[in-house]
Design a protein around this motif. Structure first.
Motif, mmCIF file in Angstrom:
data_model
loop_
_atom_site.group_PDB
_atom_site.id
_atom_site.type_symbol
_atom_site.label_atom_id
_atom_site.label_comp_id
_atom_site.label_asym_id
_atom_site.label_seq_id
_atom_site.Cartn_x
_atom_site.Cartn_y
_atom_site.Cartn_z
ATOM 1 N N VAL A 8 0.861 -1.173 0.000
ATOM 2 C CA VAL A 8 0.000 0.000 0.000
ATOM 3 C C VAL A 8 0.903 1.229 0.000
ATOM 4 C CG1 VAL A 8 -1.839 1.214 1.236
ATOM 5 C CG2 VAL A 8 -1.688 -1.281 1.392
ATOM 6 N N GLY A 9 0.526 2.240 -0.765
ATOM 7 C CA GLY A 9 1.280 3.483 -0.728
ATOM 8 C C GLY A 9 1.320 4.206 -2.054
ATOM 9 N N ASN A 10 1.874 5.406 -1.992
ATOM 10 C CA ASN A 10 1.960 6.279 -3.153
ATOM 11 C C ASN A 10 3.424 6.640 -3.372
ATOM 12 O OD1 ASN A 10 1.957 8.429 -4.967
ATOM 13 N ND2 ASN A 10 0.088 9.318 -4.126
ATOM 14 N N GLU A 11 4.002 6.180 -4.474
ATOM 15 C CA GLU A 11 5.425 6.415 -4.708
ATOM 16 C C GLU A 11 5.763 7.860 -5.039
ATOM 17 O OE1 GLU A 11 6.976 3.894 -7.850
ATOM 18 O OE2 GLU A 11 4.949 3.651 -8.580
ATOM 19 N N LEU A 12 4.769 8.714 -5.183
ATOM 20 C CA LEU A 12 5.021 10.141 -5.420
ATOM 21 C C LEU A 12 5.048 10.945 -4.124
ATOM 22 C CD1 LEU A 12 2.680 10.717 -8.501
ATOM 23 C CD2 LEU A 12 5.146 10.271 -8.490
ATOM 24 N N MET A 13 4.846 10.251 -2.990
ATOM 25 C CA MET A 13 4.714 10.935 -1.701
ATOM 26 C C MET A 13 5.833 10.574 -0.730
ATOM 27 S SD MET A 13 1.939 12.829 -1.853
ATOM 28 C CE MET A 13 1.533 13.120 -0.148
ATOM 29 N N GLY A 14 7.071 10.701 -1.174
ATOM 30 C CA GLY A 14 8.204 10.459 -0.287
ATOM 31 C C GLY A 14 8.201 9.044 0.271
ATOM 32 N N ASP A 15 8.217 8.946 1.601
ATOM 33 C CA ASP A 15 8.343 7.645 2.253
ATOM 34 C C ASP A 15 7.078 6.797 2.197
ATOM 35 O OD1 ASP A 15 10.959 8.267 2.820
ATOM 36 O OD2 ASP A 15 10.491 9.052 4.818
ATOM 37 N N ALA A 17 6.167 5.675 -0.281
ATOM 38 C CA ALA A 17 6.560 4.755 -1.356
ATOM 39 C C ALA A 17 7.086 3.428 -0.826
ATOM 40 C CB ALA A 17 7.622 5.402 -2.239
ATOM 41 N N ALA A 18 7.171 3.247 0.482
ATOM 42 C CA ALA A 18 7.731 2.015 1.044
ATOM 43 C C ALA A 18 7.048 0.774 0.461
ATOM 44 C CB ALA A 18 7.625 2.028 2.574
ATOM 45 N N GLY A 19 5.739 0.750 0.462
ATOM 46 C CA GLY A 19 5.010 -0.404 -0.074
ATOM 47 C C GLY A 19 5.294 -0.635 -1.552
ATOM 48 N N PRO A 20 5.093 0.371 -2.404
ATOM 49 C CA PRO A 20 5.386 0.182 -3.821
ATOM 50 C C PRO A 20 6.838 -0.199 -4.103
ATOM 51 C CG PRO A 20 3.991 2.105 -3.550
ATOM 52 C CD PRO A 20 4.388 1.643 -2.160
ATOM 53 N N LEU A 21 7.780 0.319 -3.315
ATOM 54 C CA LEU A 21 9.183 -0.071 -3.508
ATOM 55 C C LEU A 21 9.374 -1.563 -3.238
ATOM 56 C CD1 LEU A 21 11.064 2.948 -1.870
ATOM 57 C CD2 LEU A 21 11.011 2.342 -4.308
ATOM 58 N N VAL A 61 1.774 -4.389 3.646
ATOM 59 C CA VAL A 61 2.936 -3.568 3.976
ATOM 60 C C VAL A 61 2.644 -2.132 3.584
ATOM 61 C CG1 VAL A 61 5.399 -3.197 3.598
ATOM 62 C CG2 VAL A 61 4.478 -5.540 3.586
ATOM 63 N N ASP A 62 2.813 -1.222 4.561
ATOM 64 C CA ASP A 62 2.493 0.181 4.339
ATOM 65 C C ASP A 62 3.375 1.058 5.221
ATOM 66 O OD1 ASP A 62 1.163 2.474 3.466
ATOM 67 O OD2 ASP A 62 -0.607 2.146 4.705
ATOM 68 N N ALA A 63 3.554 2.297 4.821
ATOM 69 C CA ALA A 63 4.184 3.285 5.688
ATOM 70 C C ALA A 63 3.209 3.556 6.831
ATOM 71 C CB ALA A 63 4.469 4.571 4.918
ATOM 72 N N ALA A 64 3.731 3.619 8.047
ATOM 73 C CA ALA A 64 2.871 3.846 9.202
ATOM 74 C C ALA A 64 3.596 4.723 10.210
ATOM 75 C CB ALA A 64 2.500 2.505 9.843
ATOM 76 N N ASP A 65 2.932 5.777 10.633
ATOM 77 C CA ASP A 65 3.517 6.651 11.636
ATOM 78 C C ASP A 65 3.306 6.006 12.997
ATOM 79 O OD1 ASP A 65 4.475 8.605 13.256
ATOM 80 O OD2 ASP A 65 3.165 10.190 12.517
ATOM 81 N N MET A 66 4.402 5.438 13.539
ATOM 82 C CA MET A 66 4.337 4.701 14.798
ATOM 83 C C MET A 66 5.152 5.395 15.887
ATOM 84 S SD MET A 66 4.824 0.957 13.015
ATOM 85 C CE MET A 66 6.259 1.492 12.046
ATOM 86 N N ASN A 67 5.550 6.651 15.637
ATOM 87 C CA ASN A 67 6.373 7.412 16.583
ATOM 88 C C ASN A 67 7.681 6.696 16.887
ATOM 89 O OD1 ASN A 67 4.558 9.617 16.875
ATOM 90 N ND2 ASN A 67 3.286 8.304 18.155
ATOM 91 N N PHE A 120 4.615 15.325 -1.242
ATOM 92 C CA PHE A 120 4.593 15.140 -2.682
ATOM 93 C C PHE A 120 5.929 15.531 -3.300
ATOM 94 C CE2 PHE A 120 3.794 16.512 -7.040
ATOM 95 C CZ PHE A 120 3.207 15.361 -7.537
ATOM 96 N N GLY A 121 6.434 14.650 -4.157
ATOM 97 C CA GLY A 121 7.628 14.939 -4.931
ATOM 98 C C GLY A 121 8.947 14.592 -4.263
ATOM 99 N N LEU A 122 8.930 14.253 -2.996
ATOM 100 C CA LEU A 122 10.182 13.885 -2.327
ATOM 101 C C LEU A 122 10.542 12.436 -2.654
ATOM 102 C CD1 LEU A 122 9.994 15.271 1.326
ATOM 103 C CD2 LEU A 122 11.348 16.121 -0.573
ATOM 104 N N PRO A 123 11.828 12.143 -2.749
ATOM 105 C CA PRO A 123 12.228 10.742 -2.906
ATOM 106 C C PRO A 123 12.127 10.040 -1.549
ATOM 107 C CG PRO A 123 14.166 12.131 -2.785
ATOM 108 C CD PRO A 123 12.966 13.059 -2.789
ATOM 109 N N ALA A 124 12.098 8.730 -1.572
ATOM 110 C CA ALA A 124 12.070 7.961 -0.331
ATOM 111 C C ALA A 124 13.395 8.121 0.409
ATOM 112 C CB ALA A 124 11.789 6.490 -0.617
#
Length: 149
Positions: A8-15, A17-21, A61-67, A120-124
């Motif tokens: 899960v994720g959007n590769e155009l939105m920085g991190d 992109a973890a899932g798509p990577l 698998v997804d990016a998750a803000d877990m602190n 948006f637009g940042l690399p991972a």
């Protein structure tokens, strides 16, 4: 045992992109014991396909803000999914997806990778890319023993 990685994720939105990577890595270097579907920002659109595949295990698998520090990897237990602020770049909450998968998949796990920046637009971030490589290696070894929240 049929096993599936659903990213899960959007590769155009920085991190985010973890899932798509991870999906790209698995597509380029397939593992004989894992299938992969890149669900992008609408993983719920693949529920019909997953149902037809009849996997015994799905690892979402997804990016998750877990602190946690960026690049940290954790299995998120079902009771904690609603408690933690997960990335909201998706059309439906992940709680809906996990609940829907559990209706027909015996084992469903959510694996979170802590992002640094989701813009948006940042690399991972390199730490997130390393985390993706670590997840791939653990899957290759058949190891699902990730730390849990």
């Amino acid at each position: 045992m049929k096993k599936l990685v659903l990213t899960v994720g959007n590769e155009l939105m920085g991190d985010d992109a973890a899932g798509p990577l991870l999906a790209k890595l698995l597509e380029k270097n397939p593992l004989s014991n894992w299938e992969v579907i890149d669900g992008g920002t609408t993983p719920e659109n693949y529920l019909y396909r997953i149902r037809e595949m009849r996997p015994d295990l799905v690892l979402v698998v997804d990016a998750a803000d877990m602190n946690l520090p960026p690049g940290s990897i954790r299995l998120i237990p079902p009771e904690a999914i609603g408690e933690h602020l997960l990335m909201t770049t998706h059309n439906l909450p992940l709680t809906y997806l996990i609940r829907a998968l559990r209706e027909f998949v015996p084992q469903v796990y959510l694996l979170g990778i802590q992002p640094r920046d989701v813009l948006f637009g940042l690399p991972a971030f390199i730490g997130v890319k390393k985390a993706v490589a670590t997840v791939y290696e653990k899957l290759k070894q058949g190891d699902l023993n990730f730390d849990t929240l």
